[in-house]
Scaffold this motif. Structure first.
Motif, PDB file in Angstrom:
ATOM      1  N   LYS A 421      19.387 -75.508  -7.035  1.00 48.09           N
ATOM      2  CA  LYS A 421      20.605 -75.418  -7.851  1.00 48.09           C
ATOM      3  C   LYS A 421      21.527 -76.618  -7.651  1.00 48.09           C
ATOM      4  O   LYS A 421      22.351 -76.922  -8.512  1.00 48.09           O
ATOM      5  N   HIS A 422      21.403 -77.294  -6.525  1.00 47.39           N
ATOM      6  CA  HIS A 422      22.314 -78.400  -6.215  1.00 47.39           C
ATOM      7  C   HIS A 422      21.564 -79.724  -6.058  1.00 47.39           C
ATOM      8  O   HIS A 422      21.974 -80.594  -5.283  1.00 47.39           O
ATOM      9  N   LEU A 423      20.481 -79.902  -6.787  1.00 52.88           N
ATOM     10  CA  LEU A 423      19.654 -81.103  -6.663  1.00 52.88           C
ATOM     11  C   LEU A 423      20.445 -82.418  -6.758  1.00 52.88           C
ATOM     12  O   LEU A 423      20.216 -83.338  -5.956  1.00 52.88           O
ATOM     13  N   PRO A 424      21.374 -82.572  -7.706  1.00 52.20           N
ATOM     14  CA  PRO A 424      22.114 -83.846  -7.786  1.00 52.20           C
ATOM     15  C   PRO A 424      22.880 -84.170  -6.509  1.00 52.20           C
ATOM     16  O   PRO A 424      23.034 -85.343  -6.156  1.00 52.20           O
ATOM     17  N   LEU A 425      23.339 -83.139  -5.802  1.00 51.50           N
ATOM     18  CA  LEU A 425      24.121 -83.358  -4.585  1.00 51.50           C
ATOM     19  C   LEU A 425      23.302 -84.052  -3.508  1.00 51.50           C
ATOM     20  O   LEU A 425      23.788 -84.957  -2.811  1.00 51.50           O
ATOM     21  N   LYS A 483      14.310 -81.972   1.598  1.00 49.97           N
ATOM     22  CA  LYS A 483      14.410 -83.347   1.098  1.00 49.97           C
ATOM     23  C   LYS A 483      13.558 -84.324   1.910  1.00 49.97           C
ATOM     24  O   LYS A 483      12.900 -85.197   1.340  1.00 49.97           O
ATOM     25  N   TRP A 484      13.551 -84.156   3.267  1.00 52.54           N
ATOM     26  CA  TRP A 484      12.857 -85.144   4.099  1.00 52.54           C
ATOM     27  C   TRP A 484      11.751 -84.512   4.941  1.00 52.54           C
ATOM     28  O   TRP A 484      11.270 -85.122   5.876  1.00 52.54           O
ATOM     29  N   ARG A 485      11.357 -83.300   4.650  1.00 54.88           N
ATOM     30  CA  ARG A 485      10.322 -82.577   5.386  1.00 54.88           C
ATOM     31  C   ARG A 485      10.710 -82.398   6.848  1.00 54.88           C
ATOM     32  O   ARG A 485      11.877 -82.320   7.179  1.00 54.88           O
ATOM     33  N   THR A 486       9.718 -82.329   7.738  1.00 57.91           N
ATOM     34  CA  THR A 486       9.998 -82.006   9.135  1.00 57.91           C
ATOM     35  C   THR A 486      10.854 -83.077   9.815  1.00 57.91           C
ATOM     36  O   THR A 486      11.621 -82.767  10.727  1.00 57.91           O
ATOM     37  N   GLN A 487      10.693 -84.330   9.396  1.00 60.22           N
ATOM     38  CA  GLN A 487      11.515 -85.401   9.970  1.00 60.22           C
ATOM     39  C   GLN A 487      12.993 -85.078   9.779  1.00 60.22           C
ATOM     40  O   GLN A 487      13.788 -85.149  10.722  1.00 60.22           O
TER      41      GLN A 487
END
Length: 509
Positions: A421-425, A483-487
């Motif tokens: 729902k907040h992808l642009p953020l 967004k960045w997986r486990t990292q």
């Protein structure tokens, strides 16, 4: 099944290993059932059940793997699989794409996070009963083969044709600098690619000025002994003994340091918990016995048995325990299993019940099996590796209301929905570090989680402030994971992780 699995690397192929001129009574019985039994039966399932029955009379880690399961069982150790390169979950009976492997088959075909897969080669996978394992089998396939996916994106049905490829399964979850001098590496297993991944991470961290290292083995169930000993070699000088194995029918075999390591002098802390097993315990035990590292966390699983894999003629295999592991001081890692597999496995739960997870004084180990490290410190055998610095488990996450959300997956579902729902953020943040430092609007996510939980009659309004803060921290870490997986997850989560912070204190002394 995975705990401590060691591929049979010395003797090569073992097909036909069990062939004998004389048939066994088990084979005679199966032949009679095939030719004389009143009804038709599935002989494959009968044979599988018989083999599993035999394994149940051995130790808890000797297992039989049916032919149909062998390929998947080997994936974690090999470090890759054949598929389309997405991670998915099922929300509201629909398959949602949670992650697309960069430059993987699906990425090249145009799939995105948030896509909903409706059909695989015209087979409908929108179902209340279809399990994720069945969906995985539909999506996966031989490298080079093509699959048609029917996808719902922004309320529009689209079609994608994906050419399956070989997808890596990294054993490293994260590697980054926690501050100007402290590096952090998280390993989730010891597969064929682990040492290579570890060395690449060490090169990167040392180039950034690393002087101290935190090596996180929590939850690491083990894997290839050769990978664990190779990593140990990078921390130990000379020809120091790392581990040795020995069994009734297997002569003693020693693994020793054999070359100059890349990190023989810097401060080192190794993080462990009750799910650190086998190869993880070998690495932690060797570094503890030589007083090379400070072990931080809780007592490890206690799995010190060596398995070797033998392929059978029908395509199945057995992983058979052939020896025990012993640390350099001579202590056995393995805890007792003479009361049966069920009690053996439930011992981990007992640690929660008897207070061991809360206080170091509650360790239930045999104090008569005492050994000494190189520096003269007392350590114990016969029940895993006890940490040098104990950190109790955070019990706040086990209160009733929060536990309900975690156990049935609703917490993960909520965070995923909030993320979409907040992808642009999330595009405002370029790195996990920037996200950890700048994103502070967890109060909004908490408020929506309260409303979300209330729909299932779970009242979070009276949750204590400390627990609310920990849940908000967890939401933030999960958002970073999408967004960045486990990292991203570990970079954010470690900021409030008590074991990590304690280890950071230790290496800074």
């Amino acid at each position: 099944m995975f705990f401590g699995f060691k591929l049979h690397q010395q003797t090569g192929s073992t097909k036909g290993f069990f062939k004998k001129d004389k048939r066994s009574s088990l084979q005679e019985a199966l032949d009679l059932i095939r030719s004389r039994y009143v009804d038709s039966v599935g002989l494959d399932s009968l044979q599988d059940d018989a083999m599993e029955g035999i394994m149940n009379h051995l130790d808890p880690h000797s297992v039989y793997i049916p032919a149909m399961d062998l390929s998947e069982a080997n994936e974690d150790i090999v470090g890759n699989f054949e598929g389309i390169g997405v991670e998915f979950n099922i929300f509201s009976d629909t398959v949602h794409v949670l992650y697309v492997v960069p430059q993987g088959p699906s990425d090249k075909a145009g799939l995105q996070i948030g896509d909903r897969i409706l059909k695989v080669n015209d087979s409908n996978i929108v179902s209340k009963t279809l399990p994720s394992t069945a969906i995985r089998k539909l999506i996966r396939g031989e490298e080079g083969s093509k699959v048609k996916l029917t996808v719902l994106r922004n309320n529009t049905v689209q079609y994608f044709y994906v050419t399956r490829g070989r997808i890596p399964l990294p054993s490293m979850d994260a590697a980054y600098m926690m501050d100007a001098v402290t590096g952090y590496i998280k390993l989730n297993k010891f597969s064929e690619t682990t040492y290579k991944e570890f060395m690449q991470a060490m090169e990167m961290l040392q180039a950034k000025g690393m002087k101290s290292l935190i090596l996180d083995l929590r939850g690491n169930g083990g894997g290839l002994v050769s990978q664990a000993t190779s990593i140990a070699d990078e921390f130990l000088d000379g020809d120091k003994l790392i581990v040795y194995t020995q069994g009734t029918n297997t002569p003693r075999r020693e693994y020793r340091a054999s070359k100059e390591g890349v990190f023989e002098k810097g401060k080192l802390a190794v993080l462990v918990d009750e799910l650190s097993a086998s190869a993880s315990e070998i690495l932690a035990g060797a570094l503890q016995d030589w007083d090379r590292a400070t072990i931080v966390g809780r007592r490890t699983f206690g799995k010190g048995l060596v398995q070797e894999q033998y392929d059978l003629s029908d395509g199945s295999a057995i992983r058979l325990t052939v020896a025990r592991y012993f640390t350099p001081s001579g202590r056995s890692i393995q805890r007792p299993y003479d009361k049966g597999k069920k009690i053996y496995m439930e011992e981990i739960v007992e640690r929660y019940q008897n207070g061991e997870m809360q206080t170091a004084d509650s360790f239930h180990v045999n104090k008569t099996k005492a050994f000494k490290t190189k520096g003269g410190r007392i350590v114990y055998g016969g029940g895993g590796i006890m940490p040098d610095v104990f950190v109790p488990i955070d019990s706040s996450f086990y209160t009733q209301h929060i536990t309900q959300l975690y156990l049935d997956g609703r917490f993960n579902n909520f965070v995923y929905t909030y993320y979409i729902k907040h992808l642009p953020l999330w595009q405002e943040f370029k790195t996990p570090t920037e996200f950890a430092n700048r994103y502070n609007n967890t109060a909004d996510a908490w408020s929506q989680l309260v409303d979300y939980a209330m729909k299932d009659s779970i009242n979070l309004k009276k949750v204590p402030a400390t627990e609310k803060k920990e849940v908000e921290d967890r939401i933030k870490a999960f958002l970073a994971r999408f967004k960045w997986r486990t990292q991203g997850f570990y970079e954010v989560a470690n900021a409030s992780d008590k074991i990590v912070q304690k280890a950071k204190e230790e290496v800074s002394k």
